[in-house]
Enzyme design. Structure first.
Site, PDB file in Angstrom:
ATOM      1  CB  ILE A 111      42.227  42.563  37.824  1.00 15.41           C
ATOM      2  CG1 ILE A 111      41.976  41.852  39.116  1.00 15.41           C
ATOM      3  CG2 ILE A 111      42.721  42.101  36.473  1.00 15.41           C
ATOM      4  CD1 ILE A 111      39.914  42.229  39.003  1.00 15.41           C
ATOM      5  CB  ALA A 112      46.558  39.112  40.097  1.00 12.69           C
ATOM      6  CB  VAL A 113      42.056  36.419  42.242  1.00 12.36           C
ATOM      7  CG1 VAL A 113      41.659  35.307  42.997  1.00 12.36           C
ATOM      8  CG2 VAL A 113      40.958  37.392  42.458  1.00 12.36           C
ATOM      9  N   GLY A 121      34.335  35.001  43.461  1.00 10.69           N
ATOM     10  CA  GLY A 121      33.375  35.497  43.332  1.00 10.69           C
ATOM     11  C   GLY A 121      34.725  37.446  43.753  1.00 10.69           C
ATOM     12  CG  LEU A 122      37.903  36.926  46.417  1.00  8.34           C
ATOM     13  CD1 LEU A 122      38.980  36.492  46.638  1.00  8.34           C
ATOM     14  CD2 LEU A 122      37.144  38.040  46.971  1.00  8.34           C
ATOM     15  N   GLY A 123      37.425  38.186  41.743  1.00  8.20           N
ATOM     16  CA  GLY A 123      37.267  39.095  40.529  1.00  8.20           C
ATOM     17  C   GLY A 123      36.903  40.261  40.162  1.00  8.20           C
ATOM     18  NE  ARG A 124      30.423  38.130  38.875  1.00  6.62           N
ATOM     19  CZ  ARG A 124      30.000  38.204  37.787  1.00  6.62           C
ATOM     20  NH1 ARG A 124      29.680  39.199  37.178  1.00  6.62           N
ATOM     21  NH2 ARG A 124      30.372  37.048  36.461  1.00  6.62           N
ATOM     22  CD  GLU A 145      45.073  47.361  27.570  1.00  9.10           C
ATOM     23  OE1 GLU A 145      45.790  47.747  29.173  1.00  9.10           O
ATOM     24  OE2 GLU A 145      45.509  49.001  27.752  1.00  9.10           O
ATOM     25  CG  ASN A 150      43.650  35.506  31.321  1.00  8.46           C
ATOM     26  OD1 ASN A 150      41.485  34.284  31.628  1.00  8.46           O
ATOM     27  ND2 ASN A 150      43.423  36.124  31.884  1.00  8.46           N
ATOM     28  CE1 TYR A 157      38.650  40.691  34.216  1.00 11.68           C
ATOM     29  CE2 TYR A 157      39.236  40.739  32.012  1.00 11.68           C
ATOM     30  CZ  TYR A 157      39.932  40.897  33.724  1.00 11.68           C
ATOM     31  OH  TYR A 157      40.280  41.003  34.103  1.00 11.68           O
TER      32      TYR A 157
END
Length: 191
Positions: A111-113, A121-124, A145, A150, A157
């Site tokens: 996952i990356a933004v 809010g994109l990651g969420r 992982e 980070n 998370y």
């Protein structure tokens, strides 16, 4: 009797495969996240260069996954679900997940933004998209992982409902940083 069993087994297998295929598709491509509209779609091989550019922007010029790793994942016929988000035709984020029917686990692979689009809010949203798919498939867990350093991602998370379940020593290629295993337990979250 054997013939009837084979027919029954084929029917339930076909129904499961059809349900899984439906769950791992995107019907609503226009989504709104924090009052901004984005175009959500499944990742394609043609998205890989932009995905790598986001990784370079996020990871100080490095790409934890190379072009071949992404292409291999995107070519898999089943068990993988990769999404990309675009704003004004620019790729701003992506997320990949491996869905394992046997273990009843959805594992976030990547996952990356883009830094210019972080804290919106994109990651969420992308994480919740994967969790929702796992719920619809009646999975028990969503796992991932995350780099030990980070702390921002770890907090996100935890806010979503993941908990630390272990540490993988020297997990990451190159710098050998430890990874923290995190798990979202679907049944324990009232879902």
């Amino acid at each position: 009797m054997l013939k009837r069993f084979k027919q029954y087994f084929q029917k339930i297998t076909t129904n499961h495969d059809q349900h899984r295929k439906k769950v791992l598709t995107i019907d609503d491509h226009l989504v709104e996240v924090e009052n901004t509209r984005y175009f959500l779609s499944q990742a394609l091989i043609t998205d890989v260069p932009e995905m790598l550019a986001i990784e370079r922007a996020v990871y100080a010029g490095q790409t934890p996954w190379d072009q071949n790793a992404f292409k291999t994942e995107l070519r898999r016929q089943s068990g993988r679900f990769y999404i990309v988000m675009r704003h004004e035709d620019q790729l701003v984020g992506f997320c990949g997940c491996a869905f394992d029917d046997r273990r009843r686990d959805a594992h976030i692979t990547n996952i990356a933004v883009h830094p210019d689009s972080q804290n919106r809010g994109l990651g969420r949203f992308m994480m919740q998209t994967m969790i929702d798919r796992a719920k619809r498939l009646r999975y028990q867990t969503v796992t991932l992982e995350v780099r030990y350093s980070n702390v921002t991602a770890q907090q996100l998370y935890r806010d979503i409902g993941f908990e630390k379940t272990g540490i993988k020593k020297r997990y990451y290629f190159g710098d050998h940083e430890d990874a923290i295993d995190m798990t979202y337990r679907i049944s324990e979250n009232g879902d």
